[in-house]
Scaffold this motif. Structure first.
Motif, PDB file in Angstrom:
ATOM      1  N   ASP A  13     -11.150   1.965  12.997  1.00 17.70           N
ATOM      2  CA  ASP A  13     -10.920   0.989  14.063  1.00 17.70           C
ATOM      3  C   ASP A  13      -9.748   1.531  14.875  1.00 17.70           C
ATOM      4  N   TYR A  14     -10.051   2.129  16.012  1.00 15.14           N
ATOM      5  CA  TYR A  14      -9.035   2.814  16.801  1.00 15.14           C
ATOM      6  C   TYR A  14      -8.033   1.864  17.459  1.00 15.14           C
ATOM      7  N   ASP A  15      -8.283   0.565  17.442  1.00 18.17           N
ATOM      8  CA  ASP A  15      -7.278  -0.386  17.930  1.00 18.17           C
ATOM      9  C   ASP A  15      -6.055  -0.389  17.019  1.00 18.17           C
ATOM     10  N   TYR A  16      -6.255  -0.086  15.734  1.00 17.27           N
ATOM     11  CA  TYR A  16      -5.165  -0.131  14.761  1.00 17.27           C
ATOM     12  C   TYR A  16      -4.711   1.243  14.292  1.00 17.27           C
ATOM     13  N   CYS A  17      -5.533   2.259  14.459  1.00 13.60           N
ATOM     14  CA  CYS A  17      -5.180   3.606  14.008  1.00 13.60           C
ATOM     15  C   CYS A  17      -4.084   4.178  14.897  1.00 13.60           C
ATOM     16  N   LYS A  18      -2.979   4.591  14.267  1.00  8.42           N
ATOM     17  CA  LYS A  18      -1.898   5.186  15.055  1.00  8.42           C
ATOM     18  C   LYS A  18      -1.878   6.703  14.964  1.00  8.42           C
ATOM     19  N   GLY A  19      -2.884   7.283  14.307  1.00  3.44           N
ATOM     20  CA  GLY A  19      -3.019   8.733  14.288  1.00  3.44           C
ATOM     21  C   GLY A  19      -2.052   9.450  13.377  1.00  3.44           C
ATOM     22  N   CYS A  20      -1.645   8.815  12.293  1.00  4.87           N
ATOM     23  CA  CYS A  20      -0.657   9.432  11.395  1.00  4.87           C
ATOM     24  C   CYS A  20      -1.235  10.621  10.629  1.00  4.87           C
ATOM     25  N   GLY A  21      -2.551  10.633  10.397  1.00  2.00           N
ATOM     26  CA  GLY A  21      -3.187  11.754   9.717  1.00  2.00           C
ATOM     27  C   GLY A  21      -3.198  11.680   8.204  1.00  2.00           C
ATOM     28  N   ILE A  22      -2.713  10.586   7.636  1.00  9.19           N
ATOM     29  CA  ILE A  22      -2.721  10.459   6.176  1.00  9.19           C
ATOM     30  C   ILE A  22      -4.147  10.522   5.650  1.00  9.19           C
ATOM     31  N   CYS A  23      -5.074   9.881   6.330  1.00  7.89           N
ATOM     32  CA  CYS A  23      -6.471   9.888   5.883  1.00  7.89           C
ATOM     33  C   CYS A  23      -7.019  11.311   5.817  1.00  7.89           C
ATOM     34  N   ALA A  24      -6.758  12.104   6.840  1.00  7.17           N
ATOM     35  CA  ALA A  24      -7.243  13.488   6.871  1.00  7.17           C
ATOM     36  C   ALA A  24      -6.575  14.324   5.788  1.00  7.17           C
ATOM     37  N   ASN A  25      -5.299  14.086   5.575  1.00  7.54           N
ATOM     38  CA  ASN A  25      -4.564  14.837   4.560  1.00  7.54           C
ATOM     39  C   ASN A  25      -5.054  14.510   3.150  1.00  7.54           C
ATOM     40  N   GLU A  26      -5.396  13.259   2.897  1.00  5.52           N
ATOM     41  CA  GLU A  26      -5.800  12.832   1.556  1.00  5.52           C
ATOM     42  C   GLU A  26      -7.276  13.076   1.257  1.00  5.52           C
ATOM     43  N   CYS A  27      -8.098  13.268   2.265  1.00  6.34           N
ATOM     44  CA  CYS A  27      -9.540  13.425   2.057  1.00  6.34           C
ATOM     45  C   CYS A  27      -9.832  14.680   1.230  1.00  6.34           C
ATOM     46  N   PRO A  28     -10.424  14.514   0.035  1.00  4.58           N
ATOM     47  CA  PRO A  28     -10.652  15.674  -0.834  1.00  4.58           C
ATOM     48  C   PRO A  28     -11.727  16.633  -0.327  1.00  4.58           C
ATOM     49  N   THR A  29     -12.628  16.160   0.535  1.00  2.00           N
ATOM     50  CA  THR A  29     -13.693  17.032   1.041  1.00  2.00           C
ATOM     51  C   THR A  29     -13.448  17.480   2.479  1.00  2.00           C
ATOM     52  N   LYS A  30     -12.290  17.113   3.023  1.00  2.00           N
ATOM     53  CA  LYS A  30     -11.926  17.458   4.408  1.00  2.00           C
ATOM     54  C   LYS A  30     -12.972  16.954   5.401  1.00  2.00           C
ATOM     55  N   ALA A  31     -13.476  15.743   5.142  1.00  2.19           N
ATOM     56  CA  ALA A  31     -14.454  15.121   6.034  1.00  2.19           C
ATOM     57  C   ALA A  31     -13.786  14.507   7.260  1.00  2.19           C
ATOM     58  N   ILE A  32     -12.467  14.424   7.249  1.00  2.00           N
ATOM     59  CA  ILE A  32     -11.735  13.844   8.376  1.00  2.00           C
ATOM     60  C   ILE A  32     -10.868  14.921   9.001  1.00  2.00           C
ATOM     61  N   THR A  33     -11.010  15.093  10.294  1.00  5.13           N
ATOM     62  CA  THR A  33     -10.170  16.037  11.025  1.00  5.13           C
ATOM     63  C   THR A  33      -9.419  15.279  12.109  1.00  5.13           C
ATOM     64  N   MET A  34      -8.252  15.773  12.440  1.00  2.00           N
ATOM     65  CA  MET A  34      -7.444  15.166  13.490  1.00  2.00           C
ATOM     66  C   MET A  34      -7.646  15.967  14.771  1.00  2.00           C
ATOM     67  N   VAL A  35      -8.025  15.274  15.835  1.00  2.00           N
ATOM     68  CA  VAL A  35      -8.233  15.930  17.128  1.00  2.00           C
ATOM     69  C   VAL A  35      -7.343  15.263  18.168  1.00  2.00           C
ATOM     70  N   ARG A  36      -6.881  16.057  19.126  1.00  2.00           N
ATOM     71  CA  ARG A  36      -6.037  15.507  20.184  1.00  2.00           C
ATOM     72  C   ARG A  36      -6.860  14.521  20.999  1.00  2.00           C
ATOM     73  N   GLU A  37      -6.286  13.367  21.208  1.00  3.79           N
ATOM     74  CA  GLU A  37      -6.992  12.319  21.941  1.00  3.79           C
ATOM     75  C   GLU A  37      -6.866  12.535  23.443  1.00  3.79           C
ATOM     76  N   GLU A  38      -7.965  12.367  24.128  1.00  4.35           N
ATOM     77  CA  GLU A  38      -7.984  12.444  25.586  1.00  4.35           C
ATOM     78  C   GLU A  38      -7.784  11.044  26.131  1.00  4.35           C
ATOM     79  N   LYS A  39      -6.788  10.846  26.959  1.00  5.61           N
ATOM     80  CA  LYS A  39      -6.546   9.502  27.525  1.00  5.61           C
ATOM     81  C   LYS A  39      -6.764   9.507  29.002  1.00  5.61           C
TER      82      LYS A  39
END
Length: 105
Positions: free
Chosen positions: A79-105
């Motif tokens: 839910d991108y209304d609440y996600c502040k882009g800290c990257g904890i989810c990507a760091n903790e994902c054991p299969t690297k299914a989450i990547t952090m990409v620069r957001e285009e605004k």
């Protein structure tokens, strides 16, 4: 001397759960920030590759905001209304299914 909780930095050991049973039963966030839309702070955003996701929910458990939720099909979503882009989810994902990409605004 560098200290970490009263011990020398060299003596500090990371805490690594040995199984999914050792993770918390609920997300780290208890929903306190549901009234604060923190998504505007974000520079990088997590993107989930469902083909790599094993539905372990570690990202959901460690998200510090109520930004990750479990869909009816069992996959997680952001839910991108609440996600502040800290990257904890990507760091903790054991299969690297989450990547952090620069957001285009």
């Amino acid at each position: 001397m560098n200290t970490l909780f009263g011990k020398a930095k060299e003596e500090a050991k990371p805490i690594t759960p040995k199984s999914v049973d050792e993770y918390p039963e609920a997300p780290v966030s208890l929903g306190i920030t549901l009234v604060n839309f923190t998504g505007d702070w974000r520079t990088f955003m997590p993107v989930i590759d469902e083909s790599k996701c094993v539905k372990c929910y570690i990202c959901w458990k460690y998200c510090p905001e109520p930004a990750i939720y479990i869909k009816e099909d069992g996959f997680v979503a952001i839910d991108y209304d609440y996600c502040k882009g800290c990257g904890i989810c990507a760091n903790e994902c054991p299969t690297k299914a989450i990547t952090m990409v620069r957001e285009e605004k």
